[in-house]
Design an enzyme around this catalytic site. Structure first.
Site, PDB file in Angstrom:
ATOM      1  N   LYS A 175       0.885  -7.214  -2.981  1.00  0.00           N
ATOM      2  CA  LYS A 175       2.206  -7.820  -2.795  1.00  0.00           C
ATOM      3  C   LYS A 175       2.514  -7.813  -1.301  1.00  0.00           C
ATOM      4  CE  LYS A 175       6.364  -6.417  -2.319  1.00  0.00           C
ATOM      5  NZ  LYS A 175       6.932  -7.432  -1.389  1.00  0.00           N
ATOM      6  N   GLU A 250       1.667   5.127   4.019  1.00  0.00           N
ATOM      7  CA  GLU A 250       1.760   5.106   5.475  1.00  0.00           C
ATOM      8  C   GLU A 250       3.190   4.696   5.786  1.00  0.00           C
ATOM      9  OE1 GLU A 250       2.348   4.346   8.915  1.00  0.00           O
ATOM     10  OE2 GLU A 250       1.309   2.452   8.588  1.00  0.00           O
ATOM     11  N   CYS A 284       5.446   1.457  13.384  1.00  0.00           N
ATOM     12  CA  CYS A 284       5.753   2.795  12.883  1.00  0.00           C
ATOM     13  C   CYS A 284       5.191   3.875  13.780  1.00  0.00           C
ATOM     14  CB  CYS A 284       5.231   2.961  11.460  1.00  0.00           C
ATOM     15  SG  CYS A 284       3.500   2.470  11.278  1.00  0.00           S
ATOM     16  N   GLU A 387      14.277   6.503  12.708  1.00  0.00           N
ATOM     17  CA  GLU A 387      13.380   5.431  13.158  1.00  0.00           C
ATOM     18  C   GLU A 387      14.184   4.158  13.385  1.00  0.00           C
ATOM     19  OE1 GLU A 387       9.014   3.848  11.923  1.00  0.00           O
ATOM     20  OE2 GLU A 387      10.487   3.861  10.318  1.00  0.00           O
TER      21      GLU A 387
END
Length: 489
Positions: A175, A250, A284, A387
């Site tokens: 996906k 991850e 990231c 983040e």
């Protein structure tokens, strides 16, 4: 740069062919440079996921039965077909994600080719059985792998999962992100042209709550691999736990760069700023926290501020642009909200801020943010903790190296860290004390054979190289009879 032609994806790629979804809903895809609609992709239903999983489940035994050399040959064919579409994929990534030309024509599109070739290299040399004492250990595929990916590296994240999973003998249902799905459609065309056996890789377009969760919950999906936010990773882990499926996650990061007192200061700061700005800060593993000696703060601010002032912000279609737009309006608003929060919580603005980026009038509705540097940041501040996923740097200070390490490790994340110092041995020793799955020393480069993944809430498992390959294999002990009698049960 040629004028872009709108691209509408109307079908999923299931069992080697394009199949219309069972729903008529679609999601628009936007050009991050202008805010204009440049295409669309289906918002598929659970029934479409079931069809894809059934295809993958049916194809897996025959795929695993091929010799490693035969599977490797198929992987190399896919690599060639991706490479043949390099220019088309690069332009899509510039539009969907806003990545500048250097990275769109570089790592964004070259790494996917490397993933398939590297996986093939490993497969050709790999032994799926070994001895453990007097017993055998066999490594076998899980079966069907569900792969759910983020939008920041839309092709790389799909291909690094698919390549290593199928090399190990699994089949895959992917996906892609609904924010940046167009490259996945081109990937489907590459798979088709390469003649990969039907059902080995299937692509279902849609959103997370419907398509993503249907993949996670499907009983025939034996392992999940996901790249995205920690919040979404927790949700996948919760759902996968209900059927006791393996997950490889991850997730997010808040990566520190520790500049040691003996470091060549300008070199170290320039490395940190350049790393931060890669892919417009939409990484990231980007080094978003710069931890520097208190005595060097003024000079660090000067260097970082001057660099940011020189950065050219603008449309990714301009070859001279260093920082393009962010991937979506929502991402632009999110990053601007963090900048506003940094100002309101008392961080000192060194460069950038909330002012509008100076871009051509035809790009006025693009998703631009000024690259920004804050100083005086603490781990109690929101911008020091959470983040941001944009071109925003936080500078923190320390008085001794032990304090620097404490600040670097004072985060729920542990994906990436870096250290810079004149004494390489000392820098490596400091790297060993940083709580991260990857530590860069003195600007060391990334290697597709080294493991990629994080500690703490940055994830579970590893990608790339042998580590990524074995992530997709089960381990089976085969207990052989001992001399003089049968093995104990």
């Amino acid at each position: 740069m040629s004028r872009f032609t709108r691209r509408d994806v109307t079908q999923n790629f299931i069992h080697g062919s394009w199949m219309s979804p069972t729903t008529s809903e679609t999601a628009d895809v936007f050009d991050s440079n202008t805010g204009e609609v440049i295409g669309s992709a289906p918002l598929s239903a659970r029934e479409d996921v079931h069809a894809a999983v059934e295809s993958a489940h049916r194809a897996q035994p025959a795929w695993w039965a091929l010799t490693p050399a035969e599977r490797a040959s198929h992987l190399r064919a896919v690599a060639r077909e991706i490479e043949a579409r390099h220019d088309e994929l690069s332009e899509l990534i510039m539009r969907e994600v806003g990545a500048n030309q250097e990275i769109s024509y570089g790592s964004q599109t070259i790494t996917p080719v490397m993933s398939f070739n590297t996986a093939a290299d490993i497969l050709e040399e790999y032994s799926f059985t070994e001895r453990a004492g007097e017993n055998h250990v066999a490594r076998e595929p899980f079966g069907v792998i569900g792969a759910i990916t983020a939008w920041n590296f839309p092709l790389h994240l799909v291909t690094v999962k698919a390549a290593f999973a199928i090399a190990a003998g699994n089949t895959v249902v992917v996906k892609p992100s609904e924010v940046a799905p167009l490259t996945a459609a081109v990937f489907g065309e590459a798979i088709e042209a390469a003649g990969l056996p039907a059902g080995v890789i299937n692509i279902v377009f849609g959103n997370g709550p419907t398509v993503g969760e249907a993949i996670v919950e499907h009983p025939d999906v034996r392992m999940l691999t996901f790249t995205g936010s920690t919040r979404a990773g927790r949700r996948i882990g919760e759902l996968a736990a209900q059927k006791v499926a393996k997950v490889a996650l991850e997730l997010g990061g808040k990566s520190p760069l520790v500049i040691l007192p003996d470091a060549p200061l300008e070199e170290a700061v320039r490395f940190g700023v350049k790393d931060l700005l890669l892919n417009n800060g939409q990484r990231c593993d980007g080094l978003t926290r710069m931890i520097v000696p208190e005595s060097d703060l003024a000079e660090v601010e000067r260097i970082a501020g001057a660099m940011m002032a020189e950065v050219k912000v603008g449309p990714s279609t301009d070859s001279s642009v260093e920082v393009g737009p962010l991937a979506s309006r929502a991402q632009q608003e999110r990053v601007r909200a963090y900048i506003e929060k940094g100002i309101s919580e008392g961080a000192r603005l060194v460069a950038g801020g909330l002012e509008d980026a100076h871009v051509p009038a035809e790009n006025a509705n693009g998703y631009y943010v000024q690259p920004t540097v804050f100083s005086g940041v603490t781990t109690e501040m929101t911008i020091g903790r959470e983040e941001i996923f944009g071109p925003v740097l936080s500078i923190q200070t320390y008085n001794d190296v032990d304090e620097a390490i404490e600040i670097a490790n004072d985060t729920e994340y542990g994906l990436h860290a870096a250290v810079y110092g004149a004494d390489l041995d000392e820098a490596v020793r400091i790297a060993g004390r940083l709580e991260a799955g990857m530590v860069t020393v003195n600007g060391g480069g990334m290697d597709m054979l080294a493991p990629f993944g994080g500690y703490k809430q940055s994830g579970i498992g590893r990608e790339f190289g042998m580590y990524g390959f074995e992530e997709f294999l089960e381990v089976k002990a085969i207990r052989l009879p001992h001399e003089g009698g049968a093995a104990a049960v």
